[in-house]
Design a protein around this motif. Structure first.
Motif, PDB file in Angstrom:
ATOM      1  N   SER A   1     -36.652 -41.149   3.203  1.00  0.00           N
ATOM      2  CA  SER A   1     -37.672 -41.350   2.184  1.00  0.00           C
ATOM      3  C   SER A   1     -37.039 -41.522   0.823  1.00  0.00           C
ATOM      4  O   SER A   1     -35.966 -40.984   0.544  1.00  0.00           O
ATOM      5  CB  SER A   1     -38.616 -40.152   2.148  1.00  0.00           C
ATOM      6  OG  SER A   1     -39.582 -40.320   1.127  1.00  0.00           O
TER       7      SER A   1
ATOM      8  N   LEU B   1     -42.128 -37.346  -2.564  1.00  0.00           N
ATOM      9  CA  LEU B   1     -41.585 -38.301  -1.593  1.00  0.00           C
ATOM     10  C   LEU B   1     -42.342 -39.619  -1.701  1.00  0.00           C
ATOM     11  O   LEU B   1     -43.540 -39.637  -1.927  1.00  0.00           O
ATOM     12  CB  LEU B   1     -41.717 -37.749  -0.178  1.00  0.00           C
ATOM     13  CG  LEU B   1     -40.931 -36.478   0.110  1.00  0.00           C
ATOM     14  CD1 LEU B   1     -41.307 -35.936   1.479  1.00  0.00           C
ATOM     15  CD2 LEU B   1     -39.438 -36.745   0.032  1.00  0.00           C
TER      16      LEU B   1
ATOM     17  N   ILE C   1     -42.049 -42.826   3.523  1.00  0.00           N
ATOM     18  CA  ILE C   1     -41.259 -42.226   4.595  1.00  0.00           C
ATOM     19  C   ILE C   1     -41.071 -43.215   5.751  1.00  0.00           C
ATOM     20  O   ILE C   1     -42.043 -43.785   6.232  1.00  0.00           O
ATOM     21  CB  ILE C   1     -41.928 -40.946   5.125  1.00  0.00           C
ATOM     22  CG1 ILE C   1     -41.958 -39.895   4.017  1.00  0.00           C
ATOM     23  CG2 ILE C   1     -41.195 -40.420   6.347  1.00  0.00           C
ATOM     24  CD1 ILE C   1     -42.725 -38.655   4.397  1.00  0.00           C
TER      25      ILE C   1
END
Length: 59
Positions: A7, A50, A53
């Protein structure tokens, strides 16, 4: 078969230094998706999130 998650990470949109950092790449690897995700989160600096991903299953 372990999960490998990759990520990007960057500061939150409302962080004062949002525009001052390029995204970082983080990798987590574990036997379950949840454990690999927890590894990714543990690597984040304070006020970072994040981004995007990618999931891989190792053979």
């Amino acid at each position: 078969m372990p999960y490998v998650l990759r990520s990007g990470a960057r500061p939150r949109l409302d962080a004062p230094d949002f525009n001052e950092h390029e995204p970082l790449e983080r990798i987590g690897q574990a036997e379950t998706y949840e454990a690999a995700y927890a590894q990714l989160e543990a690597q984040l600096p304070k006020d970072w999130v994040l981004v995007g991903i990618d999931r891989y299953l190792e053979a």
